[in-house]
Write a protein that holds these residues in place. Sequence first.
Motif, mmCIF file in Angstrom:
data_model
loop_
_atom_site.group_PDB
_atom_site.id
_atom_site.type_symbol
_atom_site.label_atom_id
_atom_site.label_comp_id
_atom_site.label_asym_id
_atom_site.label_seq_id
_atom_site.Cartn_x
_atom_site.Cartn_y
_atom_site.Cartn_z
ATOM 1 N N ALA A 194 9.571 -32.567 0.656
ATOM 2 C CA ALA A 194 8.600 -32.683 -0.437
ATOM 3 C C ALA A 194 9.253 -33.285 -1.681
ATOM 4 O O ALA A 194 8.663 -34.130 -2.364
ATOM 5 N N ARG A 195 10.472 -32.859 -1.958
ATOM 6 C CA ARG A 195 11.143 -33.377 -3.165
ATOM 7 C C ARG A 195 11.463 -34.854 -3.007
ATOM 8 O O ARG A 195 11.359 -35.635 -3.944
ATOM 9 N N GLU A 196 11.832 -35.200 -1.783
ATOM 10 C CA GLU A 196 12.174 -36.598 -1.534
ATOM 11 C C GLU A 196 10.947 -37.501 -1.590
ATOM 12 O O GLU A 196 10.967 -38.588 -2.154
ATOM 13 N N GLU A 197 9.870 -37.015 -0.985
ATOM 14 C CA GLU A 197 8.669 -37.855 -0.852
ATOM 15 C C GLU A 197 7.709 -37.710 -2.027
ATOM 16 O O GLU A 197 6.725 -38.432 -2.110
ATOM 17 N N GLY A 198 7.956 -36.715 -2.883
ATOM 18 C CA GLY A 198 7.003 -36.473 -3.969
ATOM 19 C C GLY A 198 5.749 -35.764 -3.491
ATOM 20 O O GLY A 198 4.674 -35.924 -4.067
ATOM 21 N N SER A 199 5.879 -34.980 -2.415
ATOM 22 C CA SER A 199 4.722 -34.224 -1.903
ATOM 23 C C SER A 199 4.645 -32.877 -2.602
ATOM 24 O O SER A 199 5.602 -32.436 -3.245
ATOM 25 N N ILE A 200 3.524 -32.215 -2.464
ATOM 26 C CA ILE A 200 3.388 -30.850 -2.981
ATOM 27 C C ILE A 200 3.066 -29.926 -1.809
ATOM 28 O O ILE A 200 2.178 -30.216 -0.987
ATOM 29 N N ILE A 201 3.806 -28.820 -1.745
ATOM 30 C CA ILE A 201 3.567 -27.809 -0.707
ATOM 31 C C ILE A 201 2.642 -26.748 -1.287
ATOM 32 O O ILE A 201 2.847 -26.286 -2.416
ATOM 33 N N LEU A 202 1.632 -26.369 -0.514
ATOM 34 C CA LEU A 202 0.747 -25.278 -0.914
ATOM 35 C C LEU A 202 1.062 -24.127 0.035
ATOM 36 O O LEU A 202 0.729 -24.189 1.223
ATOM 37 N N TYR A 203 1.750 -23.138 -0.497
ATOM 38 C CA TYR A 203 2.323 -22.094 0.368
ATOM 39 C C TYR A 203 1.498 -20.813 0.262
ATOM 40 O O TYR A 203 1.380 -20.214 -0.815
ATOM 41 N N ASP A 204 0.945 -20.394 1.385
ATOM 42 C CA ASP A 204 0.087 -19.206 1.429
ATOM 43 C C ASP A 204 0.910 -18.016 1.908
ATOM 44 O O ASP A 204 1.392 -17.999 3.046
ATOM 45 N N THR A 205 1.060 -17.016 1.009
ATOM 46 C CA THR A 205 1.876 -15.837 1.354
ATOM 47 C C THR A 205 1.014 -14.575 1.512
ATOM 48 O O THR A 205 1.471 -13.482 1.238
ATOM 49 N N ILE A 233 0.342 -19.176 -3.119
ATOM 50 C CA ILE A 233 -0.894 -18.397 -3.237
ATOM 51 C C ILE A 233 -0.683 -17.037 -2.582
ATOM 52 O O ILE A 233 -0.228 -16.955 -1.441
ATOM 53 N N GLY A 234 -0.973 -15.977 -3.326
ATOM 54 C CA GLY A 234 -0.768 -14.623 -2.818
ATOM 55 C C GLY A 234 -2.039 -13.799 -2.893
ATOM 56 O O GLY A 234 -3.034 -14.201 -3.507
ATOM 57 N N SER A 235 -2.003 -12.633 -2.265
ATOM 58 C CA SER A 235 -3.207 -11.820 -2.156
ATOM 59 C C SER A 235 -2.883 -10.332 -2.134
ATOM 60 O O SER A 235 -1.837 -9.934 -1.626
ATOM 61 N N PHE A 236 -3.790 -9.531 -2.686
ATOM 62 C CA PHE A 236 -3.682 -8.076 -2.546
ATOM 63 C C PHE A 236 -4.477 -7.592 -1.325
ATOM 64 O O PHE A 236 -4.503 -6.405 -1.044
ATOM 65 N N SER A 237 -5.136 -8.514 -0.635
ATOM 66 C CA SER A 237 -6.065 -8.101 0.423
ATOM 67 C C SER A 237 -5.389 -7.334 1.542
ATOM 68 O O SER A 237 -5.844 -6.261 1.940
ATOM 69 N N LEU A 247 -8.667 -9.439 -5.051
ATOM 70 C CA LEU A 247 -7.658 -9.772 -6.059
ATOM 71 C C LEU A 247 -6.555 -10.616 -5.417
ATOM 72 O O LEU A 247 -6.081 -10.295 -4.316
ATOM 73 N N GLY A 248 -6.175 -11.653 -6.088
ATOM 74 C CA GLY A 248 -5.086 -12.513 -5.600
ATOM 75 C C GLY A 248 -4.439 -13.221 -6.776
ATOM 76 O O GLY A 248 -4.723 -12.909 -7.934
ATOM 77 N N TRP A 249 -3.567 -14.146 -6.475
ATOM 78 C CA TRP A 249 -2.937 -14.919 -7.550
ATOM 79 C C TRP A 249 -2.415 -16.243 -7.011
ATOM 80 O O TRP A 249 -2.218 -16.392 -5.796
ATOM 81 N N THR A 250 -2.211 -17.157 -7.939
ATOM 82 C CA THR A 250 -1.593 -18.435 -7.584
ATOM 83 C C THR A 250 -0.463 -18.709 -8.577
ATOM 84 O O THR A 250 -0.631 -18.486 -9.774
ATOM 85 N N VAL A 251 0.664 -19.137 -8.043
ATOM 86 C CA VAL A 251 1.798 -19.501 -8.889
ATOM 87 C C VAL A 251 1.852 -21.024 -8.973
ATOM 88 O O VAL A 251 1.927 -21.710 -7.947
ATOM 89 N N VAL A 252 1.787 -21.536 -10.201
ATOM 90 C CA VAL A 252 1.961 -22.972 -10.406
ATOM 91 C C VAL A 252 3.127 -23.127 -11.388
ATOM 92 O O VAL A 252 2.962 -22.949 -12.593
ATOM 93 N N PRO A 253 4.315 -23.413 -10.861
ATOM 94 C CA PRO A 253 5.504 -23.451 -11.726
ATOM 95 C C PRO A 253 5.421 -24.551 -12.782
ATOM 96 O O PRO A 253 4.846 -25.616 -12.539
ATOM 97 N N PHE A 254 6.005 -24.254 -13.930
ATOM 98 C CA PHE A 254 6.053 -25.281 -14.995
ATOM 99 C C PHE A 254 6.846 -26.503 -14.532
ATOM 100 O O PHE A 254 6.601 -27.612 -14.980
ATOM 101 N N ASP A 255 7.820 -26.272 -13.647
ATOM 102 C CA ASP A 255 8.670 -27.380 -13.184
ATOM 103 C C ASP A 255 7.949 -28.347 -12.250
ATOM 104 O O ASP A 255 8.484 -29.401 -11.914
ATOM 105 N N LEU A 256 6.770 -27.944 -11.794
ATOM 106 C CA LEU A 256 6.061 -28.780 -10.824
ATOM 107 C C LEU A 256 5.421 -29.947 -11.561
ATOM 108 O O LEU A 256 4.421 -29.797 -12.261
#
Length: 400
Positions: A194-205, A233-237, A247-256
């Motif tokens: 992803a870093r090499e190609e400039g892709s974005i990973i959407l990671y479901d945890t 992307i995370g979840s309390f489910s 209830l859940g949450w999404t992390v979008v880092p400032f570095d992205l």
Amino acid sequence: MIQVNENYGEVAGSYLFSEIAKRTAAFQESHPDVKVMKLGIGNTTEPLCPTIIAGLHKGVEKLSKVETYSGYGAEQGDPRLRKAIAGVYQERGVNLDSGEIFVSDGAKCDSANIQSIFGLENIVAVQDPAYPVYVDTNLLSGREVTYLPCLAENDFFPQVPNGRRADLIYLCFPNNPTGAVATKEQLKEFVDFAREEGSIILYDTAYSAFISDDDIPRSIYEVGGAKECAIEIGSFSKSAGFTGVRLGWTVVPFDLKGGQFPLEGGQVNGMWNRRQTTFFNGASNIVQEGGLAALTPEGRTECQETIDYYMQNARIIREGLVEKGLNVHGGVHAPYLWAEIPSGLTSWGFFDKVLEEAHVVGAPGSGFGNNGEGYFRFSSFGHRENIIEAVESIKANLKL
Ligand code: PLP
């Protein structure tokens, strides 16, 4: 004439669980005296733990007094909860700012909505099989989807799409439906790509709480460099039984920064903030009190007991299926078991057979993608007595 989104034609009728419900209802109607046992759907069954119940009560109580009443809250979530979620990441060595965490009403909405901040020309790569939301939401939006096969041959971990364009890459570990987990080294391959190609990973945890081996990463941010290329992307489910509470949450880092993408409007964090503050009015304040309670030491200990209960169910199912002679994957760090179907049967054919002979409902692998054909998913969410009864019935009645 009103123009509708014609992409709906692409996904119409493909919804797996409605077909399962339809076939189950038809069987039940023609066999009214038979007890059908459900191991098909990933829905939690055990009550919320006492600490969470107390937290939810507290949330209700606060609304009863003028001094503690609150109306709309921050769309991004209660700052206390954002901080508490950051605290859980911190335990795994991942430093996140609260501003990188967006609380939501669940991982399904977030994993469905996240694509909306990216252009339609991006090519989307998804694991095959996968949780259907990633594929369907992108098809509905009109994006091209490319598939990354996850089969027994590759331990259900996809090959990096070398030589192929993959701008947005959805990954989910522990995986639904295969129950596979990813090592740090495996995730690093994708982070490097992803870093090499400039892709974005959407990671479901959504299932990270089911990991019991300390060496297996619970977050993609445990891999160096992931903050530059991954949204999580995370979840309390499933971790706290909030499937109905939401209830859940999404992390979008400032570095992205979005790599090579021309992300108009600035950084991805700012775009998601804009998206959420425009389309979403925040998770329920009562529910967020429940979430805060779930993340206290007492709440976490109690939640762990429920997770252990489901994982004991998983062991019972696994042992029963293995005794029956089936090849079974998953179910060790995930609540799902992924059974190989004996040759000669499609996964819907096996669905009908298991229902008719053992009166057990599972989920046919093909419903999760073409590479799910030949597999069958069993879910370990259920009351123990029902799980045991279903497994005993498979052992006694399924003709293989
Ligand atoms: N992500 C995966 C992989 C799931 O399997 C599920 C639910 O089954 C979800 C997300 C949905 O999570 P939530 O209940 O938080 O919307």
